[in-house]
Scaffold this active site. Structure first.
Site, mmCIF file in Angstrom:
data_model
loop_
_atom_site.group_PDB
_atom_site.id
_atom_site.type_symbol
_atom_site.label_atom_id
_atom_site.label_comp_id
_atom_site.label_asym_id
_atom_site.label_seq_id
_atom_site.Cartn_x
_atom_site.Cartn_y
_atom_site.Cartn_z
ATOM 1 N N ASP A 41 42.913 34.580 35.338
ATOM 2 C CA ASP A 41 42.100 36.170 35.385
ATOM 3 C C ASP A 41 41.395 35.936 34.163
ATOM 4 O O ASP A 41 41.409 35.067 33.382
ATOM 5 C CB ASP A 41 43.804 36.826 35.035
ATOM 6 C CG ASP A 41 43.560 38.229 34.772
ATOM 7 O OD1 ASP A 41 42.737 38.946 34.658
ATOM 8 O OD2 ASP A 41 44.217 39.490 34.586
ATOM 9 N N HIS A 137 49.233 43.117 40.349
ATOM 10 C CA HIS A 137 47.862 44.222 39.618
ATOM 11 C C HIS A 137 47.300 44.888 41.508
ATOM 12 O O HIS A 137 46.397 45.277 40.804
ATOM 13 C CB HIS A 137 46.695 43.878 38.381
ATOM 14 C CG HIS A 137 46.525 44.600 37.231
ATOM 15 N ND1 HIS A 137 45.294 44.483 36.417
ATOM 16 C CD2 HIS A 137 47.459 45.852 37.137
ATOM 17 C CE1 HIS A 137 45.035 46.106 35.991
ATOM 18 N NE2 HIS A 137 46.477 46.444 36.402
ATOM 19 N N ASP A 294 39.494 36.245 39.328
ATOM 20 C CA ASP A 294 39.082 37.838 39.845
ATOM 21 C C ASP A 294 38.282 38.345 39.421
ATOM 22 O O ASP A 294 36.799 39.026 39.969
ATOM 23 C CB ASP A 294 40.806 38.461 39.103
ATOM 24 C CG ASP A 294 40.780 38.827 37.537
ATOM 25 O OD1 ASP A 294 40.568 38.241 37.359
ATOM 26 O OD2 ASP A 294 41.460 39.305 37.513
#
Ligand code: MG
Length: 523
Positions: A41, A137, A294
């Site tokens: 992330d 998420h 991401d």
């Protein structure tokens, strides 16, 4: 007598056929590779030591790269958390699935629409056992309707969103004893919930133990699946390197790069543990592992955030620093170690995996991904010659922000990213308002990966013509899904271990469940 002989013969033939079927059937299933997708992330292109960071130490990812194929031009489909995950798991741009603008909140009504086919669902159809450990998420919703267990995953252990959406714990952020600063926490929300399948087993989640707990889940899933001799798919989506950073006891003050370095060390260690688990389970030679991230670094975090290396800007922006990510493919004996400069993207993962396992790409939907097999297995050229950039907050009126075609990239719009207002490059700053470029800004990314030196579009009219044609045809084919973020949010939908308790949201705790076994039993 003759009849008896005939029956015996028939029975022998059927036995033989059954044996044949069982043998080859089992063999076919057994040869399907296990798949592990490691997804970091907010990791910048320049954050790993193998990508050149001078004070990072990532020996396990470096080793993976030395044994696997390292990509230098790999893109995430979005410069932001939720939409990039939607694109990864569906092989489709987030604009199609409706996962825009921005990200899901802890109490969002919407989620990744259930009619979207995920990688997990595609692999389940091929006989895979599937699990996600880490950050989801893609929505929780009413009665857990959007949790991963409703999207093709047999089991789940993780926090379903980012840790900056939770209150500070005892006035400190998660990194040991660092006071909360820079709006790094959301004190009005429920404490971070740790889910095991669809139950909250820890709230607030203990960040100093989190990585270890995630690994317990991953290890038990790998071991159980290997023991059962069923092919497995593990999607390990790290909370690292999102802010606020955290690191357990083993990694506190372990890096000369400071907090970010400590958290990176913990993530890298976890990658090493995963390789150890597949070795111990005896499946190392039949497991395909892919690592990427991401979106680019949050420049709002300044020295506590990541680093995009030579690329411009970071998270939330359509400059290279927002989208281009480290990526490493690993499969001993199948993928030749090396480095590729071919262009590929997160949306390509789904069709590639389906090709590897002999599965089907979902019918009746537009797939944006293309198969990466020529790059991975044949030392060949990418099937992809263009890539589309949407910002963290796309909308129908503006549409595409930038397009890359071959080595050229044209920007039609840009706005600032998640960044301070004092960053030396003004276009990266959070207060850099929407700018439209007519003619578009054109760069050659092979000569100028930092997007510094504008080309004169008049001298590149053939390139611009091609880019315009691609833009028109892509936009004509784009069917925008209903915005899931547009469905709003409500505090009642925030995951709470004690629904209806007061005072909300601080009462949402599960101290009595803290001893729960974190291993991932398959449901
Ligand atoms: Mg992110």
């Amino acid at each position: 007598m003759a009849k008896a002989k005939q029956m015996e013969c028939i029975s022998k033939i059927s036995c033989f056929l059954i044996l044949l079927l069982v043998t080859f059937g089992v063999a076919r299933v057994a040869t399907k590779p296990n798949i592990i997708l490691l997804f970091a992330d907010d990791l910048g292109y320049g954050d790993l030591s193998v990508y050149g960071h001078p004070t990072s130490s990532t020996p396990n990812l470096d080793k993976m790269a030395s044994q696997g194929l390292l990509f230098t031009q790999f893109y995430s489909a979005s410069p932001l958390c939720s939409p990039s995950r939607a694109a990864l798991l569906t092989g489709r741009y987030q604009t199609r699935s409706g996962v825009y603008p921005a990200v899901f909140a802890s109490g969002s009504v919407g989620g990744l629409p259930l009619n979207e086919t995920t990688i997990a669902e595609g692999l389940k159809d091929e006989g895979y056992t599937t699990s996600i450990v880490g950050k989801w998420h893609l929505g929780v919703g009413k009665d857990n309707e959007y949790l991963p267990t409703r999207q093709g995953f047999d089991s789940y252990l993780g926090i379903p969103y980012s840790q900056d959406m939770c209150p500070c714990v005892h006035k400190v952020c998660f990194y040991p004893n660092v006071p909360c600063i820079d709006k790094a926490c959301e004190n009005g929300n429920v404490p971070c919930p740790l889910f095991q399948n669809e139950n909250i087993v820890q709230q607030p989640a203990d960040f100093l133990e989190l990585m270890q707990n995630y690994l317990k889940g991953a290890e038990s899933f790998i071991k159980t699946s290997a023991d059962k001799k069923t092919p497995f798919f593990l999607y390990l989506a790290f909370q690292h390197m999102h802010a606020p950073q955290f690191a357990g006891k083993m990694f506190t003050n372990s890096s000369i790069r400071g907090q970010f370095g400590d958290a990176l060390n913990e993530m890298d260690w976890a990658v090493g543990q995963i390789f150890q688990y597949i070795e111990e389970a005896g499946v190392k030679d039949n497991t395909f592992v892919f690592f990427t991230a991401d979106n680019g670094p949050s420049l709002a975090r300044e020295i506590y955030g990541g680093n995009a290396g030579p690329l411009r800007c970071g998270k939330y922006s359509t400059w290279e620093g927002g989208h281009r990510e480290p990526a490493i493919a690993w499969w001993p004996g199948k993928i030749k170690p090396g480095r590729t400069m071919e262009v590929a993207a997160t949306v390509d993962v789904f069709p590639t995996l389906m090709n590897i396992v002999g599965g089907k790409i979902p019918a009746n939907v537009t797939m944006d991904g293309v198969d990466m097999a020529p790059i991975l297995f044949n030392d060949g050229k990418s099937n992809r010659d263009f890539f589309i950039f949407y910002p963290g907050d796309p909308n129908k009126t503006l549409g595409i922000f930038a397009i890359r075609w071959k080595e050229y990239k044209a920007h039609y719009y840009s706005h600032g990213g998640l960044c301070t207002t004092t960053h030396p490059d003004v276009v990266c700053r959070s207060n850099y308002t929407l700018h439209a470029y007519d003619p578009p800004l054109l760069y050659n990314l092979h000569n100028d990966p930092g997007e510094i030196y504008e080309l004169n579009v008049k001298e590149y009219s053939d390139v611009m013509k091609q880019i315009e044609t691609l833009k028109k045809s892509f936009e004509a084919d784009m069917v925008w899904g209903e915005s899931q973020m547009g469905r709003g949010q409500s505090p009642e939908l925030e995951p709470c271990a004690r629904p209806g308790c007061t005072p909300f949201p601080s009462c949402c705790t599960t101290s009595s469940f803290l001893q729960q076994d974190m291993s991932l039993a398959l449901i």
